[in-house]
Design a protein around this motif. Structure first.
Motif, PDB file in Angstrom:
ATOM      1  N   GLY A  99       0.811  -1.214   0.000  1.00  0.00           N
ATOM      2  CA  GLY A  99       0.000   0.000   0.000  1.00  0.00           C
ATOM      3  C   GLY A  99       0.840   1.257   0.000  1.00  0.00           C
ATOM      4  O   GLY A  99       0.610   2.179  -0.798  1.00  0.00           O
ATOM      5  N   VAL A 100       1.853   1.313   0.867  1.00  0.00           N
ATOM      6  CA  VAL A 100       2.668   2.528   0.954  1.00  0.00           C
ATOM      7  C   VAL A 100       3.569   2.664  -0.271  1.00  0.00           C
ATOM      8  O   VAL A 100       3.815   3.781  -0.758  1.00  0.00           O
ATOM      9  CB  VAL A 100       3.494   2.538   2.267  1.00  0.00           C
ATOM     10  N   LEU A 101       4.057   1.548  -0.826  1.00  0.00           N
ATOM     11  CA  LEU A 101       4.865   1.617  -2.040  1.00  0.00           C
ATOM     12  C   LEU A 101       4.042   2.147  -3.220  1.00  0.00           C
ATOM     13  O   LEU A 101       4.508   2.990  -3.997  1.00  0.00           O
ATOM     14  CB  LEU A 101       5.427   0.239  -2.373  1.00  0.00           C
ATOM     15  N   ALA A 102       2.807   1.649  -3.355  1.00  0.00           N
ATOM     16  CA  ALA A 102       1.947   2.111  -4.449  1.00  0.00           C
ATOM     17  C   ALA A 102       1.530   3.566  -4.254  1.00  0.00           C
ATOM     18  O   ALA A 102       1.446   4.327  -5.222  1.00  0.00           O
ATOM     19  CB  ALA A 102       0.718   1.211  -4.556  1.00  0.00           C
ATOM     20  N   SER A 112      -3.987  10.417  -0.816  1.00  0.00           N
ATOM     21  CA  SER A 112      -2.701  10.002  -1.365  1.00  0.00           C
ATOM     22  C   SER A 112      -2.102   8.854  -0.567  1.00  0.00           C
ATOM     23  O   SER A 112      -1.091   8.281  -0.960  1.00  0.00           O
ATOM     24  CB  SER A 112      -1.723  11.184  -1.377  1.00  0.00           C
ATOM     25  N   LYS A 113      -2.722   8.527   0.581  1.00  0.00           N
ATOM     26  CA  LYS A 113      -2.247   7.434   1.430  1.00  0.00           C
ATOM     27  C   LYS A 113      -3.288   6.323   1.529  1.00  0.00           C
ATOM     28  O   LYS A 113      -3.326   5.574   2.511  1.00  0.00           O
ATOM     29  CB  LYS A 113      -1.929   7.958   2.828  1.00  0.00           C
ATOM     30  N   ALA A 114      -4.138   6.211   0.519  1.00  0.00           N
ATOM     31  CA  ALA A 114      -5.223   5.225   0.578  1.00  0.00           C
ATOM     32  C   ALA A 114      -4.680   3.814   0.761  1.00  0.00           C
ATOM     33  O   ALA A 114      -5.235   3.009   1.525  1.00  0.00           O
ATOM     34  CB  ALA A 114      -6.066   5.304  -0.698  1.00  0.00           C
ATOM     35  N   GLY A 115      -3.586   3.498   0.071  1.00  0.00           N
ATOM     36  CA  GLY A 115      -3.034   2.154   0.168  1.00  0.00           C
ATOM     37  C   GLY A 115      -2.558   1.814   1.564  1.00  0.00           C
ATOM     38  O   GLY A 115      -2.852   0.739   2.086  1.00  0.00           O
ATOM     39  N   VAL A 116      -1.836   2.729   2.194  1.00  0.00           N
ATOM     40  CA  VAL A 116      -1.319   2.447   3.535  1.00  0.00           C
ATOM     41  C   VAL A 116      -2.449   2.406   4.565  1.00  0.00           C
ATOM     42  O   VAL A 116      -2.423   1.616   5.509  1.00  0.00           O
ATOM     43  CB  VAL A 116      -0.229   3.471   3.933  1.00  0.00           C
ATOM     44  N   ARG A 163      -1.276   1.948  -9.197  1.00  0.00           N
ATOM     45  CA  ARG A 163      -1.715   0.602  -8.791  1.00  0.00           C
ATOM     46  C   ARG A 163      -1.443  -0.461  -9.848  1.00  0.00           C
ATOM     47  O   ARG A 163      -1.180  -1.613  -9.503  1.00  0.00           O
ATOM     48  CB  ARG A 163      -3.219   0.635  -8.485  1.00  0.00           C
ATOM     49  N   ARG A 164      -1.520  -0.103 -11.120  1.00  0.00           N
ATOM     50  CA  ARG A 164      -1.475  -1.101 -12.187  1.00  0.00           C
ATOM     51  C   ARG A 164      -0.203  -1.965 -12.171  1.00  0.00           C
ATOM     52  O   ARG A 164      -0.298  -3.186 -12.293  1.00  0.00           O
ATOM     53  CB  ARG A 164      -1.631  -0.410 -13.537  1.00  0.00           C
ATOM     54  N   PRO A 165       1.011  -1.397 -11.993  1.00  0.00           N
ATOM     55  CA  PRO A 165       2.201  -2.261 -11.995  1.00  0.00           C
ATOM     56  C   PRO A 165       2.171  -3.312 -10.894  1.00  0.00           C
ATOM     57  O   PRO A 165       2.519  -4.477 -11.126  1.00  0.00           O
ATOM     58  CB  PRO A 165       3.356  -1.265 -11.792  1.00  0.00           C
ATOM     59  N   TYR A 166       1.747  -2.922  -9.689  1.00  0.00           N
ATOM     60  CA  TYR A 166       1.697  -3.876  -8.580  1.00  0.00           C
ATOM     61  C   TYR A 166       0.618  -4.926  -8.821  1.00  0.00           C
ATOM     62  O   TYR A 166       0.765  -6.093  -8.441  1.00  0.00           O
ATOM     63  CB  TYR A 166       1.456  -3.136  -7.270  1.00  0.00           C
ATOM     64  N   ALA A 203      -4.883  -5.841  -2.012  1.00  0.00           N
ATOM     65  CA  ALA A 203      -4.652  -4.493  -1.497  1.00  0.00           C
ATOM     66  C   ALA A 203      -4.761  -3.460  -2.605  1.00  0.00           C
ATOM     67  O   ALA A 203      -5.367  -2.396  -2.438  1.00  0.00           O
ATOM     68  CB  ALA A 203      -3.268  -4.425  -0.845  1.00  0.00           C
ATOM     69  N   VAL A 204      -4.191  -3.783  -3.764  1.00  0.00           N
ATOM     70  CA  VAL A 204      -4.244  -2.856  -4.904  1.00  0.00           C
ATOM     71  C   VAL A 204      -5.669  -2.732  -5.427  1.00  0.00           C
ATOM     72  O   VAL A 204      -6.127  -1.630  -5.771  1.00  0.00           O
ATOM     73  CB  VAL A 204      -3.284  -3.343  -6.004  1.00  0.00           C
TER      74      VAL A 204
END
Length: 546
Positions: free
Chosen positions: A85-88, A472-476, A98-101, A158-159
């Motif tokens: 999440g934080v990397l994306a 901007s921190k939705a993933g984390v 999100r697409r690459p992950y 997660a993505v």
């Protein structure tokens, strides 16, 4: 011909933006396109849980060793989802955040699923046939495949969830997450249904065992679904200022812990509700079949029907799976119907002829219903009664798959909207006297020019500026939320071990005497404790609804 319809970016992603994020295709297909990947994810989970344990046992692993293998699930949820999440969140890839992950995770998932299905055949490449080394390599490959599956599918999930927050505005979050829950429910139904078919006979060209055929089908579904999303969902490419330096991995992990302390109160409440709710849900997900199998064995003792232990276990397992199948049907129907009667804070202004309940209230009532089902185990002593309460609990399970994610996304985006409104008020002196018009500085134009020079090969109508708000921190944030779901699994495992040690006996599954046959299964005590946890979740979520 495919037609593209623009969908507004979620609040907080507007920034410096040349166009809205887009989903290609007819408008009615937007939400299915966004969530179709979760169908393959859920089918994969169903296949792994149903077929991997007996497969590992057939390879010679002990039950205790198998239990250690399946710690991969909670471990991956505890580590992978927040980190991915934080990397994306911090990604500025030209292909989107999100697409690459998503695609990397799906590729790893597909490869490891095929290895699990064809483990012995893969081992033969290295060791040759029918020898001790082949057996050893086969076992280790199977264990490795399960770990890679669990870690990669958690990254993909997660993505998938974060993409919903990124793309959909707050007023569409409830509908989007309802579609996600419906895909998960449909995946469970497909998994339970397909498992009852003789697939090697129907599709002999895919393999000679059920697991081999299922592994191929799962790979096709999970890759097709996510490729559809990747191709038809056009993310806005996020760029940063030229002097911006991406933080190190250590700094990004530290960001996870910092975010835990600074989350808004509403998001912390959602996480707390999830913690208590899942203390109740995990025993039901893990031990429903055991609970119904025990009741079936005791019913045979009472009627003096003679069956071998193997026949009793097999029939009990089928009855437990049937109860879960009925529960999945009811959950899917609930997710298709109930969203029409739910309202959120962002949709209150929308007029509707259908009477609606606030989504937090629906979530709170679902905990109350689940607790009532668990308390009903005091009165239920028959297999049919147990199947009924497990089926009814499917309504609560449907809400658990939908409501918290919709509320979490709305909390993220609502907080972002409030932040932007405050910043706009603070910037009023920069505007014309009437409150509208161009800023008095040319800095914005200069910044646009610098940003456009960053990625000259990209079309400039798909670029947005990175922002520092919650969106901007939705993933984390979703990763932190997942930690609150995963930690209960560890606690429940310890609790179940203690309860089973206290209440189990050698005669618990058929018994050596009448008194053992009339004792309730030890599983039922964990279910009843689940009622207590669900009532705590009800109290907290009820406060959210007020």
């Amino acid at each position: 011909m495919t037609v593209g319809f623009e969908l507004p970016l979620a609040e907080g992603h507007t920034g410096i933006q040349h166009s809205a994020a887009r989903i290609l295709g007819p408008r009615w297909a937007h939400l299915p396109i966004l969530t179709i990947g979760l169908l393959g994810v859920q089918i994969l989970w169903s296949v792994e849980m149903a077929y991997a344990p007996p497969y590992l046992l057939s390879l010679g692993l002990s039950k205790s060793a198998m239990a250690m293998v399946f710690l991969a699930g909670p471990l991956s949820g505890l580590v992978v989802q927040p980190v991915v999440g934080v990397l994306a969140d911090n990604s500025t890839s030209r292909w989107g955040r999100r697409r690459p992950y998503m695609l990397i995770g799906c590729t790893l998932c597909a490869a490891s699923m095929l290895v699990l299905g064809y483990t012995r055949q893969v081992a033969i490449i290295f060791t040759g046939r029918a020898n001790h080394v082949n057996d050893l390599v086969t076992r280790w490959l199977a264990v490795l495949a399960i770990y890679v599956i669990d870690f990669s599918v958690n990254a993909v999930q997660a993505v998938d969830r974060a993409l919903l927050v990124d793309i959909l505005p707050s007023e569409m979050q409830a509908s989007g997450n309802a579609w996600a829950a419906a895909m998960l429910g449909l995946g469970s139904l497909v998994g339970f249904f397909v498992g009852n078919l003789n697939l090697p006979e129907l599709l002999p060209f895919l393999g000679s065992s059920e697991l081999q055929v299922l592994s191929v089908l799962v790979v096709v579904l999970i890759m097709t679904g996510h490729l559809t999303t990747a191709v038809l969902v056009r993310e806005g490419v996020v760029v940063t200022a030229p002097d911006h330096q991406r933080p190190s991995l250590r700094a990004e992990i530290q960001q996870i812990f910092a975010s835990m302390r600074t989350l808004p109160r509403g998001i912390k409440q959602i996480c707390m509700v999830q913690f208590f709710a899942w203390l109740g849900w995990f025993p039901v997900l893990l031990y429903t079949t055991t609970y119904i199998s025990d009741l079936y064995a005791r019913s045979l003792w009472a009627t003096s029907v003679l069956q071998t232990p193997t026949e009793i276990a097999e029939e009990g397992t089928r009855l437990g799976s049937r109860a879960l199948f009925f529960s999945a049907i009811l959950a899917l129907l609930t997710n298709l119907v109930l969203p029409a009667f739910a309202s959120t804070s962002s949709s209150k202004s929308v007029k509707s002829s259908i009477p609606k309940l606030p989504l937090p209230t629906i979530w709170a009532l679902s905990h109350l219903l689940f607790g009532a089902c668990m308390l009903a185990t005091f009165a239920v002593s028959s297999v049919s009664g147990a199947m009924l309460i497990i089926s009814i609990a499917g309504v609560s399970w449907a809400v658990a798959q939908w409501a918290p994610f919709a509320l979490l996304a709305e909390a993220i985006l609502t907080n972002e909207t409030n932040r932007d409104s405050r910043l706009n008020r603070e910037m009023d002196p920069l505007l014309d006297a009437d409150g509208v018009g161009e800023p008095q500085s040319a800095d914005l134009t200069d910044e646009l020019e610098r940003l456009d020079m960053r990625l000259p090969s990209l079309p400039t109508d798909n670029v947005v500026e990175a922002k520092d708000g919650l969106s901007s921190k939705a993933g984390v944030i979703l990763g932190i939320h997942n930690i609150c779901i995963v930690i209960p699994q560890f606690l429940v495992t310890i609790l179940c071990a203690v309860v089973f040690a206290l209440f189990d006996s050698d005669g618990a599954s058929g018994g050596a005497n009448d008194s053992e046959a009339t004792k309730p299964s030890s599983v039922v005590y964990v279910f009843r404790l689940g009622a207590v946890w669900s009532f705590v979740a009800f109290i907290i979520s009820r406060r959210m609804a007020q």
